[in-house]
Design a protein around this motif. Structure first.
Motif: not given
Ligand SMILES: [Zn+2]
Length: 452
Positions: A128, A160-163, A165, A180, A182-183, A185, A287
């Motif tokens: 995250v 590349q994989r982080a949500v 915010c 980012a 689709d990732r 928030r 998350s």
């Protein structure tokens, strides 16, 4: 082998520094990086990490996330020792590692300097990322806001994989969303906070350059922005402060919306800008699997971080100390001071050390005028620090009667003066001005909880 050696050296250096009565992670971290340059990447490999970056609010947001995780029984480490550069992060990861490199705690909350973010983010590969806001900071260190933004953007490309915010109300931060897909928030505040401010670090659309229109302002350039020309505008956030029931020097009570559900939250920290930190932390913790209800509940039990906002009593004075380091942060402190009684006393301590930013011209961008809008202050106005004269001059131009502004250079005398005040006193020091004052006050107040 290099890894093991680096961990041992780092632990020894830290222990050694502690024995001679010094803390600090710069030297141990530098040593560890020298022996094993990819130590951050190797030690964070089996750790689920939240990284927090941005100009203001990083430390408080980290404390909030840490509290939410701990309350949810998720054991986590954090780089609490103060350094948010790569070497400090390396030292704290070493402290969390066994000699073999295996982590003790498998979740981490890492505060990261904006300039260091692009590098460290690629090494840590966080689960995250939180970006708090982008304001003009010490210019001599970072350059313009777009430069800061670019550093964060490069970091995000490497995560590349982080949500991610993002602050929906900050037109600069929100512009990172396409990096980012689709990732993202979003978090934000859905209503004006009634604290207008002159400063805007981003009056013009980052996409096309047209001037923004606003449905509402929260503070500085934050709020319900939209570009009339290209249509770039605020996105409705998933996590929001939907309404403010009460706001006082002891904290606030707000209505929060998290993924469509509403919760009443008590936030134990004063000042409106902490509501952004609260929303950011809630977005991050949820998350990671913390329930919204749990996260919101934790907000009532946050203690303020090192020097950012501390309250204590000294004699008959109720003292609040707020660290200031840039115009936007200083404006927040002034907003906060404005919620105090009109006879409250105020102390400004301005230094120009390296950690403060050697260029003190930023004080001309902060809205000190608001202190004197309704005439001279009833309370004392005191200036201190190595650049006390500059501060007095600034206050004179803000409307202060020059003779009524006291200069007190000596830290002991300043502490005496604060102790001699009655009622609310707001102390706003820059970083290196805060350290000796804090030490003196700690000796005087004599309570352990002051220095957490
Ligand atoms: Zn535009």
């Amino acid at each position: 082998m290099r890894l093991v050696l680096a961990i041992i050296l780092c632990k020894l250096a830290r222990a050694g520094l502690r024995i001679i009565g010094r803390g600090g992670t710069a030297l141990p971290g530098t040593l560890a990086l020298k022996v094993c340059p990819d130590i951050v990447s190797r030690l964070s490999r089996n750790i689920r990490t939240v990284m927090v970056t941005g100009t203001n609010g990083k430390t408080t947001t980290c404390r909030m996330i840490e509290k939410m995780l701990t309350d949810a029984k998720i054991d986590c480490m954090a780089n609490r020792s103060g350094s948010n550069l790569e070497r400090g992060i390396a030292a704290d990861l070493c402290a969390n590692a066994r000699i073999t490199g295996r982590p003790r705690k498998r979740t981490a909350v890492i505060e990261c300097d904006e300039a260091a973010f692009k590098r460290v983010c690629g090494e840590i590969n966080p689960a995250v990322v939180v970006v708090t806001n982008v304001f003009r900071d010490q210019l001599d260190r970072y350059g313009e806001v777009t430069h800061t933004l670019e550093s964060i953007r490069i970091g995000l490309e490497r995560a590349q994989r982080a949500v991610v915010c993002l602050n929906a109300d900050d037109s600069l931060v929100a512009s990172l969303a396409p990096d980012a897909p689709d990732r993202v928030r979003f978090y934000g505040i859905d209503a004006p906070l009634g604290q207008g401010s002159e400063i805007s670090d981003a009056p013009r659309c980052i996409v096309c350059g047209a001037e923004y229109e606003y449905d509402f302002h929260t503070y500085a350039h934050l709020g319900g922005f939209k570009c009339p020309k290209c249509g770039y505008s605020r996105t409705e956030p998933e996590v929001a402060i939907a309404g403010v029931d009460s706001l006082s020097t002891d904290g606030s009570v707000v209505e929060m919306r998290v993924d469509g559900e509403f919760y009443t939250a008590a936030v134990s920290l004063p000042a409106a800008y902490n509501l952004y930190n609260a929303a950011a932390a809630t977005a991050a913790a949820t998350s990671l699997g913390v329930s919204a209800e749990g996260a919101v509940k934790s907000l009532a039990y946050i203690e303020s971080g090192f020097g950012r906002m501390e309250r204590f009593e000294l004699g008959h004075a109720r003292v609040t100390m707020v660290l200031v380091k840039n115009p936007a942060g200083c404006d927040r402190a002034i907003d906060y001071f404005a919620t105090m009684p009109e006879d409250a006393d105020v102390v400004f301590c301005l230094n120009d050390g390296t950690a403060d930013g050697t260029d003190v011209s930023w004080i001309w961008d902060a809205g000190f005028e608001r202190l004197f809008e309704s005439g001279q202050r009833k309370g004392r106005v005191i200036v201190s620090g190595t650049r006390a004269e500059d501060m007095r001059l600034r206050l004179k131009y803000a409307g202060a009667d020059e003779d009524s502004v006291e200069i007190i250079r000596d830290v002991k005398q300043l502490t005496d003066a604060i102790a001699g005040c009655t009622g609310e006193v707001c102390v706003m020091p820059t970083y290196t001005a805060m350290l000796p004052l804090r030490a003196e006050l700690a000796a005087r107040v004599g309570k352990g909880e002051f220095w957490k």
